[in-house]
Design a protein around this motif. Sequence first.
Motif, mmCIF file in Angstrom:
data_model
loop_
_atom_site.group_PDB
_atom_site.id
_atom_site.type_symbol
_atom_site.label_atom_id
_atom_site.label_comp_id
_atom_site.label_asym_id
_atom_site.label_seq_id
_atom_site.Cartn_x
_atom_site.Cartn_y
_atom_site.Cartn_z
ATOM 1 N N TYR A 70 0.849 -1.185 0.000
ATOM 2 C CA TYR A 70 0.000 0.000 0.000
ATOM 3 C C TYR A 70 0.886 1.236 0.000
ATOM 4 N N LEU A 114 -4.031 0.830 -2.459
ATOM 5 C CA LEU A 114 -3.345 -0.377 -2.872
ATOM 6 C C LEU A 114 -2.459 -0.100 -4.089
ATOM 7 N N GLN A 127 0.839 5.540 0.860
ATOM 8 C CA GLN A 127 0.122 6.641 1.509
ATOM 9 C C GLN A 127 0.830 7.936 1.128
ATOM 10 N N GLN A 164 -2.890 11.902 2.533
ATOM 11 C CA GLN A 164 -3.933 11.100 1.896
ATOM 12 C C GLN A 164 -4.090 9.749 2.592
ATOM 13 N N HIS A 165 -5.104 9.004 2.141
ATOM 14 C CA HIS A 165 -5.372 7.693 2.713
ATOM 15 C C HIS A 165 -4.484 6.639 2.075
ATOM 16 N N LEU A 166 -4.405 5.488 2.691
ATOM 17 C CA LEU A 166 -3.676 4.362 2.108
ATOM 18 C C LEU A 166 -4.419 3.865 0.871
#
Lengths: 114, 116
Positions: free
Chosen positions: A36, A46, A38, A42-44
Motif C-alpha cells: 500500500y 493499494l 500513503q 492522503q489515505h492508504l
Amino acid sequence: AQSVSQHNHHVILSEAASLELGCNYSYGGTVNLFWYVQYPGQHLQLLLKYFSGDPLVKGIKGFEAEFIKSKFSFNLRKPSVQWSDTAEYFCAVNPSGGSYIPTFGRGTSLIVHP
Amino acid sequence: DSGVTQTPKHLITATGQRVTLRCSPRSGDLSVYWYQQSLDQGLQFLIQYYNGEERAKGNILERFSAQQFPDLHSELNLSSLELGDSALYFCASSASLAGGPHNEQFFGPGTRLTVL
C-alpha cells in the motif's frame, strides 16, 4: 502469529534513481501479499497484490514486486522514481485462511528529491 | 477518493475524556476495519465488523470499543484517553464476507486524534 518487517524506515533518492524496498514476513503457510502507498495527507491505497501465479507482480504507477517464497520476501521495486513517488509505503501480509486480517509492516518513508 | 469517509478529520481533546470517531464504508461494503497508526507502532489492526457483528479483534484496548450500525456505518469509541492514544485512526472497508484472501481494503482519510 505472522509478522512483517520493513527494514528501510527512511529512504531518500534523487529522481530517476532506482528503488527497492524490502519486505520480509514470518509465516509458514500460504500467504497473500500487498503493498500500500500513503501519499502525504492522503489515505492508504493499494499499489499491488499477490495471491498466486507469477511471482512477479506489476502494480500501478510503474511499481512491481517479486515474491520469493524461499526468502519469505516481497520486495517492491521501481526502475526510475519520480518526485511524485514521495510517500509512505506499507507492506502487508495475511495468511490464506482464518480471519484474513492483514498484518502491516511499520512502513518506509520515501523522499524523492527533484 | 476511496469512497470511505471518516469524521472528524482532526480531534483535539484532553486526557481522561471520551471521543467517538465515525466511519462510513464504501457503498455496498459490509466489512469495516479500524486501525491505529502511530509513529512508534506503525499501523495496528484494532477491530473488524461485518454486517453489524464483530468478526475479529486485534490490539484493541479495553478502553476502546466499536460498533457497526444497521446502515453499516461504524463508530469507534475511545474513553479515558491517555497521551499515548494520540494517533491517526483509519477506517477501511471491504466487500467480501469476513474479508477474504482476494479482498482489497479501501481506506478512509483518517482521523487525527491529539490528546493533550
